[in-house]
Design a protein around this motif. Structure first.
Motif, PDB file in Angstrom:
ATOM      1  N   LEU A  70     -13.364  -3.387   4.179  1.00  0.00           N
ATOM      2  CA  LEU A  70     -13.220  -2.816   5.511  1.00  0.00           C
ATOM      3  C   LEU A  70     -12.287  -3.683   6.360  1.00  0.00           C
ATOM      4  O   LEU A  70     -11.466  -3.169   7.133  1.00  0.00           O
ATOM      5  CB  LEU A  70     -14.589  -2.694   6.175  1.00  0.00           C
ATOM      6  N   VAL A  71     -12.397  -5.004   6.219  1.00  0.00           N
ATOM      7  CA  VAL A  71     -11.477  -5.906   6.920  1.00  0.00           C
ATOM      8  C   VAL A  71     -10.043  -5.641   6.465  1.00  0.00           C
ATOM      9  O   VAL A  71      -9.119  -5.519   7.283  1.00  0.00           O
ATOM     10  CB  VAL A  71     -11.865  -7.377   6.673  1.00  0.00           C
ATOM     11  N   VAL A  72      -9.841  -5.534   5.153  1.00  0.00           N
ATOM     12  CA  VAL A  72      -8.502  -5.251   4.611  1.00  0.00           C
ATOM     13  C   VAL A  72      -7.989  -3.907   5.127  1.00  0.00           C
ATOM     14  O   VAL A  72      -6.811  -3.754   5.462  1.00  0.00           O
ATOM     15  CB  VAL A  72      -8.539  -5.267   3.072  1.00  0.00           C
ATOM     16  N   ASN A  73      -8.879  -2.926   5.230  1.00  0.00           N
ATOM     17  CA  ASN A  73      -8.468  -1.584   5.646  1.00  0.00           C
ATOM     18  C   ASN A  73      -8.088  -1.498   7.122  1.00  0.00           C
ATOM     19  O   ASN A  73      -7.635  -0.433   7.571  1.00  0.00           O
ATOM     20  CB  ASN A  73      -9.575  -0.576   5.339  1.00  0.00           C
ATOM     21  N   MET A  74      -8.244  -2.571   7.858  1.00  0.00           N
ATOM     22  CA  MET A  74      -7.708  -2.579   9.219  1.00  0.00           C
ATOM     23  C   MET A  74      -6.187  -2.436   9.204  1.00  0.00           C
ATOM     24  O   MET A  74      -5.568  -2.144  10.226  1.00  0.00           O
ATOM     25  CB  MET A  74      -8.114  -3.864   9.951  1.00  0.00           C
ATOM     26  N   LEU A  75      -5.580  -2.607   8.040  1.00  0.00           N
ATOM     27  CA  LEU A  75      -4.138  -2.394   7.889  1.00  0.00           C
ATOM     28  C   LEU A  75      -3.733  -0.940   8.115  1.00  0.00           C
ATOM     29  O   LEU A  75      -2.554  -0.650   8.284  1.00  0.00           O
ATOM     30  CB  LEU A  75      -3.700  -2.805   6.473  1.00  0.00           C
ATOM     31  N   ASN A  76      -4.686  -0.016   8.127  1.00  0.00           N
ATOM     32  CA  ASN A  76      -4.344   1.411   8.134  1.00  0.00           C
ATOM     33  C   ASN A  76      -4.063   2.006   9.505  1.00  0.00           C
ATOM     34  O   ASN A  76      -3.232   2.909   9.642  1.00  0.00           O
ATOM     35  CB  ASN A  76      -5.486   2.207   7.492  1.00  0.00           C
ATOM     36  N   ALA A  77      -4.767   1.569  10.548  1.00  0.00           N
ATOM     37  CA  ALA A  77      -4.710   2.286  11.819  1.00  0.00           C
ATOM     38  C   ALA A  77      -3.340   2.217  12.489  1.00  0.00           C
ATOM     39  O   ALA A  77      -2.804   3.246  12.935  1.00  0.00           O
ATOM     40  CB  ALA A  77      -5.788   1.747  12.769  1.00  0.00           C
ATOM     41  N   LEU A  78      -2.764   1.038  12.609  1.00  0.00           N
ATOM     42  CA  LEU A  78      -1.507   0.912  13.336  1.00  0.00           C
ATOM     43  C   LEU A  78      -0.341   1.646  12.666  1.00  0.00           C
ATOM     44  O   LEU A  78       0.487   2.241  13.374  1.00  0.00           O
ATOM     45  CB  LEU A  78      -1.179  -0.566  13.569  1.00  0.00           C
ATOM     46  N   PRO A  79      -0.213   1.653  11.328  1.00  0.00           N
ATOM     47  CA  PRO A  79       0.808   2.534  10.741  1.00  0.00           C
ATOM     48  C   PRO A  79       0.596   3.998  11.116  1.00  0.00           C
ATOM     49  O   PRO A  79       1.561   4.725  11.393  1.00  0.00           O
ATOM     50  CB  PRO A  79       0.632   2.298   9.234  1.00  0.00           C
ATOM     51  N   ALA A  80      -0.660   4.444  11.143  1.00  0.00           N
ATOM     52  CA  ALA A  80      -0.929   5.831  11.524  1.00  0.00           C
ATOM     53  C   ALA A  80      -0.532   6.100  12.968  1.00  0.00           C
ATOM     54  O   ALA A  80       0.011   7.160  13.299  1.00  0.00           O
ATOM     55  CB  ALA A  80      -2.407   6.156  11.316  1.00  0.00           C
ATOM     56  N   LEU A  98       0.047 -13.067   4.824  1.00  0.00           N
ATOM     57  CA  LEU A  98      -0.160 -13.277   3.389  1.00  0.00           C
ATOM     58  C   LEU A  98      -0.367 -11.939   2.672  1.00  0.00           C
ATOM     59  O   LEU A  98       0.140 -11.747   1.560  1.00  0.00           O
ATOM     60  CB  LEU A  98      -1.369 -14.185   3.166  1.00  0.00           C
ATOM     61  N   MET A  99      -1.107 -11.025   3.276  1.00  0.00           N
ATOM     62  CA  MET A  99      -1.288  -9.703   2.687  1.00  0.00           C
ATOM     63  C   MET A  99       0.049  -8.989   2.552  1.00  0.00           C
ATOM     64  O   MET A  99       0.345  -8.351   1.541  1.00  0.00           O
ATOM     65  CB  MET A  99      -2.227  -8.868   3.554  1.00  0.00           C
ATOM     66  N   ARG A 100       0.867  -9.096   3.579  1.00  0.00           N
ATOM     67  CA  ARG A 100       2.170  -8.447   3.549  1.00  0.00           C
ATOM     68  C   ARG A 100       3.040  -9.010   2.425  1.00  0.00           C
ATOM     69  O   ARG A 100       3.766  -8.286   1.748  1.00  0.00           O
ATOM     70  CB  ARG A 100       2.845  -8.644   4.908  1.00  0.00           C
ATOM     71  N   ALA A 101       2.976 -10.330   2.209  1.00  0.00           N
ATOM     72  CA  ALA A 101       3.775 -10.954   1.159  1.00  0.00           C
ATOM     73  C   ALA A 101       3.395 -10.424  -0.213  1.00  0.00           C
ATOM     74  O   ALA A 101       4.258 -10.243  -1.086  1.00  0.00           O
ATOM     75  CB  ALA A 101       3.600 -12.469   1.210  1.00  0.00           C
ATOM     76  N   ARG A 102       2.111 -10.141  -0.428  1.00  0.00           N
ATOM     77  CA  ARG A 102       1.669  -9.624  -1.728  1.00  0.00           C
ATOM     78  C   ARG A 102       2.085  -8.170  -1.937  1.00  0.00           C
ATOM     79  O   ARG A 102       2.112  -7.699  -3.072  1.00  0.00           O
ATOM     80  CB  ARG A 102       0.149  -9.763  -1.869  1.00  0.00           C
ATOM     81  N   MET A 103       2.401  -7.450  -0.877  1.00  0.00           N
ATOM     82  CA  MET A 103       2.768  -6.040  -1.002  1.00  0.00           C
ATOM     83  C   MET A 103       4.180  -5.839  -1.529  1.00  0.00           C
ATOM     84  O   MET A 103       4.494  -4.787  -2.073  1.00  0.00           O
ATOM     85  CB  MET A 103       2.675  -5.346   0.365  1.00  0.00           C
ATOM     86  N   GLY A 104       5.050  -6.824  -1.326  1.00  0.00           N
ATOM     87  CA  GLY A 104       6.446  -6.616  -1.676  1.00  0.00           C
ATOM     88  C   GLY A 104       7.139  -5.778  -0.606  1.00  0.00           C
ATOM     89  O   GLY A 104       6.633  -5.601   0.507  1.00  0.00           O
ATOM     90  N   ASP A 105       8.316  -5.232  -0.954  1.00  0.00           N
ATOM     91  CA  ASP A 105       9.139  -4.550   0.041  1.00  0.00           C
ATOM     92  C   ASP A 105       9.145  -3.036  -0.090  1.00  0.00           C
ATOM     93  O   ASP A 105       9.743  -2.347   0.735  1.00  0.00           O
ATOM     94  CB  ASP A 105      10.582  -5.069  -0.039  1.00  0.00           C
ATOM     95  N   VAL A 106       8.514  -2.476  -1.133  1.00  0.00           N
ATOM     96  CA  VAL A 106       8.413  -1.024  -1.225  1.00  0.00           C
ATOM     97  C   VAL A 106       7.471  -0.564  -0.118  1.00  0.00           C
ATOM     98  O   VAL A 106       6.322  -1.026  -0.049  1.00  0.00           O
ATOM     99  CB  VAL A 106       7.883  -0.572  -2.591  1.00  0.00           C
ATOM    100  N   PRO A 107       7.908   0.328   0.781  1.00  0.00           N
ATOM    101  CA  PRO A 107       7.077   0.671   1.940  1.00  0.00           C
ATOM    102  C   PRO A 107       5.688   1.157   1.552  1.00  0.00           C
ATOM    103  O   PRO A 107       5.530   2.082   0.759  1.00  0.00           O
ATOM    104  CB  PRO A 107       7.881   1.785   2.628  1.00  0.00           C
ATOM    105  N   ASN A 108       4.683   0.500   2.115  1.00  0.00           N
ATOM    106  CA  ASN A 108       3.285   0.910   1.949  1.00  0.00           C
ATOM    107  C   ASN A 108       2.905   1.669   3.216  1.00  0.00           C
ATOM    108  O   ASN A 108       2.827   1.096   4.297  1.00  0.00           O
ATOM    109  CB  ASN A 108       2.404  -0.336   1.768  1.00  0.00           C
ATOM    110  N   LEU A 109       2.677   2.967   3.080  1.00  0.00           N
ATOM    111  CA  LEU A 109       2.422   3.792   4.257  1.00  0.00           C
ATOM    112  C   LEU A 109       0.981   3.713   4.728  1.00  0.00           C
ATOM    113  O   LEU A 109       0.690   4.029   5.883  1.00  0.00           O
ATOM    114  CB  LEU A 109       2.783   5.255   3.957  1.00  0.00           C
ATOM    115  N   GLY A 110       0.077   3.297   3.856  1.00  0.00           N
ATOM    116  CA  GLY A 110      -1.337   3.308   4.215  1.00  0.00           C
ATOM    117  C   GLY A 110      -1.893   4.718   4.110  1.00  0.00           C
ATOM    118  O   GLY A 110      -1.206   5.709   4.377  1.00  0.00           O
ATOM    119  N   SER A 111      -3.145   4.826   3.717  1.00  0.00           N
ATOM    120  CA  SER A 111      -3.733   6.146   3.460  1.00  0.00           C
ATOM    121  C   SER A 111      -3.891   6.969   4.738  1.00  0.00           C
ATOM    122  O   SER A 111      -3.794   8.202   4.706  1.00  0.00           O
ATOM    123  CB  SER A 111      -5.093   5.991   2.768  1.00  0.00           C
TER     124      SER A 111
END
Length: 335
Positions: free
Chosen positions: A181-191, A256-269
């Motif tokens: 759930l902490v990790v999934n805080m990545l989802n709201a702001l892209p939306a 650090l999370m962003r660094a592990r994602m690489g540069d291919v755009p992650n849109l978030g669910s």
């Protein structure tokens, strides 16, 4: 084995394809255009797990009892989807692959004769079109059962899934749900903004809000007596330490999370749902933090506002600029 996958979105499509590749007989429950496309063209998976096409059986409702069922719907659709198939799957093992805190509990309530497990997937996958999924970040899926130690059932199903895609058996699954759930805080702001996760983290103002939402989630979990489970190098000690850091230093975690994602755009669910014109899971992500905060008698102003903003974009169809988001958050005086 005969395996059913309920839900043919990004994760459902990924798992169905990889399970068929591993030699299983897969049936996918889908609806609308996705059902027609999968029946005629199959599911095409590209990206991190290779280029694979699977041709599972596609149905509107399951008619035969599988040996294993994976529930891969959005959190808000889970109860209806499980209920629709309950007559067929109750009594057979079920793995709920879902965000939020309530998926396994919901499955156990509807399927009292099934052994229900939970899975947390860190895979980042984009649902490009019906029957077409691109994996932008291949990562493990974590499988567990309740809040105790790893049990024999978890190990058995971990072996089945791990032969198709990386799967790790974990104890304290309930605590791991909170960590996810902490990790999934990545989802709201892209939306809210229409930006990728990477773009959100790269923006100084948005990163501060993201960090604040993550710290707030940890503090709410702690107030609820949660012992955070180990997931992606995160665990109870590290998360509690993160929640106590100054906001300026805590921003290292999303970096650090962003660094592990690489540069291919992650849109978030959540953003992907908006782009498909669907309701989002925000009430089961940021919204569940608000719910749990109320139960603990603590405040959750950051997640209250993020939940409201996602619902605003759902209603209007217009994303906010980063500057507009910062104006909305200015009264909170994040620090």
């Amino acid at each position: 084995m005969r395996i059913a996958v309920i839900g043919a979105g990004a994760l459902g499509g990924t798992f169905a394809t990889l399970l068929e590749k591993a030699g299983h007989t897969v049936t996918v429950m889908a609806r609308g255009k996705a059902l027609d496309v999968i029946r005629s063209e199959g599911i095409h998976l590209t990206g991190g797990f290779g280029d694979v096409t699977a041709r599972p059986t596609a149905v509107e409702l399951l008619t035969e009892t599988p040996e294993l069922t994976l529930v891969c719907t959005k959190a808000q659709d889970a109860a209806a989807a499980i209920t629709a198939n309950a007559a067929v799957i109750d009594g057979s093992p079920v793995i709920v692959v879902q965000n939020g805190l309530d998926g396994v509990t919901t499955a156990r309530r509807i399927l009292p004769h099934s052994d229900c497990f939970g899975a947390l997937s860190i895979i980042a996958a984009n649902y490009a079109a019906p029957g077409l999924v691109t994996v932008t970040t291949p990562a493990p899926t974590y499988l567990g059962h309740d809040s105790g130690d790893i049990d024999a059932g978890t190990l058995a199903w971990q072996g089945v899934l791990d032969a198709a895609f990386p799967t790790i058996a974990i104890g304290n699954f309930v605590g791991a749900q909170w960590t996810k759930l902490v990790v999934n805080m990545l989802n709201a702001l892209p939306a809210v903004t229409g930006l990728s996760v990477q773009q959100v983290v790269d923006d100084d103002g948005l990163r501060r809000i993201l960090t604040a939402s993550m710290r707030e989630t940890v503090r709410v979990g702690a107030a609820r007596g949660v012992r955070f489970g180990a997931l992606q190098r995160l665990g109870d000690r590290r998360l509690r330490g993160f929640a106590g850091l100054p906001l300026s230093i805590g921003q290292l975690l999303p970096r650090l999370m962003r660094a592990r994602m690489g540069d291919v755009p992650n849109l978030g669910s959540t953003l992907q749902s908006l782009r498909r014109g669907q309701l989002t899971e925000v009430d089961h992500l940021n919204g569940v933090v608000v719910r749990e905060a109320a139960a603990a008698g603590v405040a959750a102003p950051v997640n209250i506002l993020l939940t409201a903003l996602v619902h605003e974009v759902e209603a209007t169809g217009r994303p906010l600029t980063p500057a507009e988001v910062l104006v909305r958050f200015a009264p909170l005086r994040l620090r």
